[in-house]
Write a protein that holds these residues in place. Structure first.
Motif, PDB file in Angstrom:
ATOM      1  N   MET A  82      -5.384  11.857   1.671  1.00 21.30           N
ATOM      2  CA  MET A  82      -6.527  11.452   0.840  1.00 21.30           C
ATOM      3  C   MET A  82      -6.804   9.950   0.956  1.00 21.30           C
ATOM      4  O   MET A  82      -7.952   9.516   0.902  1.00 21.30           O
ATOM      5  CB  MET A  82      -6.269  11.810  -0.628  1.00 21.30           C
ATOM      6  N   LEU A  83      -5.752   9.160   1.116  1.00 24.73           N
ATOM      7  CA  LEU A  83      -5.908   7.704   1.150  1.00 24.73           C
ATOM      8  C   LEU A  83      -5.872   7.130   2.563  1.00 24.73           C
ATOM      9  O   LEU A  83      -5.754   5.918   2.735  1.00 24.73           O
ATOM     10  CB  LEU A  83      -4.797   7.051   0.303  1.00 24.73           C
ATOM     11  N   ARG A  84      -5.968   7.975   3.577  1.00 23.21           N
ATOM     12  CA  ARG A  84      -5.805   7.529   4.970  1.00 23.21           C
ATOM     13  C   ARG A  84      -6.698   6.331   5.321  1.00 23.21           C
ATOM     14  O   ARG A  84      -6.266   5.380   5.921  1.00 23.21           O
ATOM     15  CB  ARG A  84      -6.085   8.682   5.928  1.00 23.21           C
ATOM     16  N   ARG A  85      -7.979   6.396   4.927  1.00 22.61           N
ATOM     17  CA  ARG A  85      -8.905   5.297   5.278  1.00 22.61           C
ATOM     18  C   ARG A  85      -8.513   3.990   4.606  1.00 22.61           C
ATOM     19  O   ARG A  85      -8.719   2.919   5.149  1.00 22.61           O
ATOM     20  CB  ARG A  85     -10.328   5.663   4.919  1.00 22.61           C
ATOM     21  N   TRP A  86      -7.949   4.068   3.408  1.00 25.90           N
ATOM     22  CA  TRP A  86      -7.501   2.870   2.703  1.00 25.90           C
ATOM     23  C   TRP A  86      -6.171   2.371   3.269  1.00 25.90           C
ATOM     24  O   TRP A  86      -5.969   1.180   3.427  1.00 25.90           O
ATOM     25  CB  TRP A  86      -7.359   3.169   1.208  1.00 25.90           C
ATOM     26  N   LEU A  87      -5.282   3.297   3.608  1.00 27.37           N
ATOM     27  CA  LEU A  87      -3.963   2.924   4.129  1.00 27.37           C
ATOM     28  C   LEU A  87      -4.068   2.266   5.504  1.00 27.37           C
ATOM     29  O   LEU A  87      -3.428   1.261   5.774  1.00 27.37           O
ATOM     30  CB  LEU A  87      -3.041   4.140   4.201  1.00 27.37           C
ATOM     31  N   THR A  88      -4.839   2.868   6.392  1.00 27.26           N
ATOM     32  CA  THR A  88      -4.973   2.349   7.761  1.00 27.26           C
ATOM     33  C   THR A  88      -6.442   2.271   8.125  1.00 27.26           C
ATOM     34  O   THR A  88      -6.957   3.126   8.855  1.00 27.26           O
ATOM     35  CB  THR A  88      -4.218   3.234   8.775  1.00 27.26           C
ATOM     36  N   THR A 126       0.823   4.100  -2.928  1.00 24.55           N
ATOM     37  CA  THR A 126       0.651   5.503  -2.566  1.00 24.55           C
ATOM     38  C   THR A 126       1.764   6.362  -3.149  1.00 24.55           C
ATOM     39  O   THR A 126       1.505   7.436  -3.706  1.00 24.55           O
ATOM     40  CB  THR A 126       0.595   5.657  -1.033  1.00 24.55           C
ATOM     41  N   ILE A 127       2.993   5.890  -3.018  1.00 27.44           N
ATOM     42  CA  ILE A 127       4.130   6.640  -3.580  1.00 27.44           C
ATOM     43  C   ILE A 127       3.989   6.747  -5.095  1.00 27.44           C
ATOM     44  O   ILE A 127       4.170   7.816  -5.680  1.00 27.44           O
ATOM     45  CB  ILE A 127       5.468   5.970  -3.178  1.00 27.44           C
ATOM     46  N   TRP A 128       3.628   5.650  -5.746  1.00 30.65           N
ATOM     47  CA  TRP A 128       3.475   5.665  -7.204  1.00 30.65           C
ATOM     48  C   TRP A 128       2.366   6.625  -7.627  1.00 30.65           C
ATOM     49  O   TRP A 128       2.517   7.365  -8.597  1.00 30.65           O
ATOM     50  CB  TRP A 128       3.182   4.256  -7.729  1.00 30.65           C
ATOM     51  N   LEU A 129       1.244   6.625  -6.892  1.00 34.15           N
ATOM     52  CA  LEU A 129       0.126   7.510  -7.236  1.00 34.15           C
ATOM     53  C   LEU A 129       0.527   8.985  -7.162  1.00 34.15           C
ATOM     54  O   LEU A 129      -0.026   9.820  -7.884  1.00 34.15           O
ATOM     55  CB  LEU A 129      -1.069   7.261  -6.316  1.00 34.15           C
ATOM     56  N   LYS A 140       0.833  -1.197   0.000  1.00 30.88           N
ATOM     57  CA  LYS A 140       0.000   0.000   0.000  1.00 30.88           C
ATOM     58  C   LYS A 140       0.874   1.256   0.000  1.00 30.88           C
ATOM     59  O   LYS A 140       0.528   2.266  -0.623  1.00 30.88           O
ATOM     60  CB  LYS A 140      -0.940   0.017   1.212  1.00 30.88           C
ATOM     61  N   GLN A 141       1.987   1.193   0.704  1.00 27.76           N
ATOM     62  CA  GLN A 141       2.921   2.318   0.699  1.00 27.76           C
ATOM     63  C   GLN A 141       3.457   2.533  -0.711  1.00 27.76           C
ATOM     64  O   GLN A 141       3.536   3.674  -1.188  1.00 27.76           O
ATOM     65  CB  GLN A 141       4.072   2.060   1.671  1.00 27.76           C
TER      66      GLN A 141
END
Length: 195
Positions: A186-192, A132-135, A128-129
């Motif tokens: 923006m992706l907090r809910r998906w990340l954790t 996120t970095i790629w996005l 997921k990290q």
């Protein structure tokens, strides 16, 4: 790398008796000097919150759990802590492992505050990290490449090493300070996700 083999950073907030600042300064440096001699010690430092503040912050880092435990259970550390007990008091301690800097939550963190220990959510899985970095990096790199190709005459004629060097010098700060924090928010809910 498993959490027990990952480097561990300890952050300690201490309150210092304002009448004994010189003694506390020497005490802090003594602790750093003692820890330096232990295998696995990766570095340390301390700062005061302000000129007149009684709050001081100390950081130290060890290569893994075993090295940290060796230091924490050492007679030298016990002596050092005891020698400062009259003028220095621990307020808050954090133990961190992981890739702090890219994401808000490290792989593992334990916080002690006034004797209470509270767990904090773990960092997201590495895949997921990476996503996120790629996005963040792909659109930024694409936009930069398009703009610089249009606006800088002779860009394509530069050697590839020079182009990559200039690109990474320009984009790394933008990624670190602007894009990644925004994407992770923006992706907090998906990340954790909350359990």
């Amino acid at each position: 790398m498993s959490p027990e083999n990952a480097p561990i950073t300890i952050s300690i907030e201490r309150t210092v008796d304002p009448a004994r600042i010189a003694e506390a300064t020497a005490w802090m440096q003594t602790g750093i000097n003692l820890a330096t001699s232990y295998p696995g010690f990766l570095g340390s430092g301390w700062v005061r919150a302000g000129t007149n503040s009684t709050t001081w912050h100390m950081l130290y880092r060890f290569a893994d759990d075993a090295a940290l435990l060796h230091w924490e259970q050492s007679p030298e550390r016990a002596w050092w802590l005891q020698s400062g007990s009259g003028f220095v008091h621990d307020q808050r301690t954090e133990r961190r492992t992981g890739i702090e800097g890219w994401f808000d939550e490290p792989t593992e963190i334990t916080v002690e505050h006034a004797g209470l220990v509270s767990p904090v959510p773990a960092a997201p899985p590495r895949w997921k990290q990476a996503v996120t970095i790629w996005l963040g990096f792909f659109p930024l790199n694409l936009l930069f490449t398009l703009l610089v190709t249009l606006l800088v005459p002779g860009w394509d004629a530069l050697p590839i090493v020079v182009r990559v060097l200039l690109t990474t010098l320009c984009l790394t700060p933008v990624m670190t300070y602007v894009l990644l924090p925004g994407v992770t928010r923006m992706l907090r809910r998906w990340l954790t996700p909350t359990p």
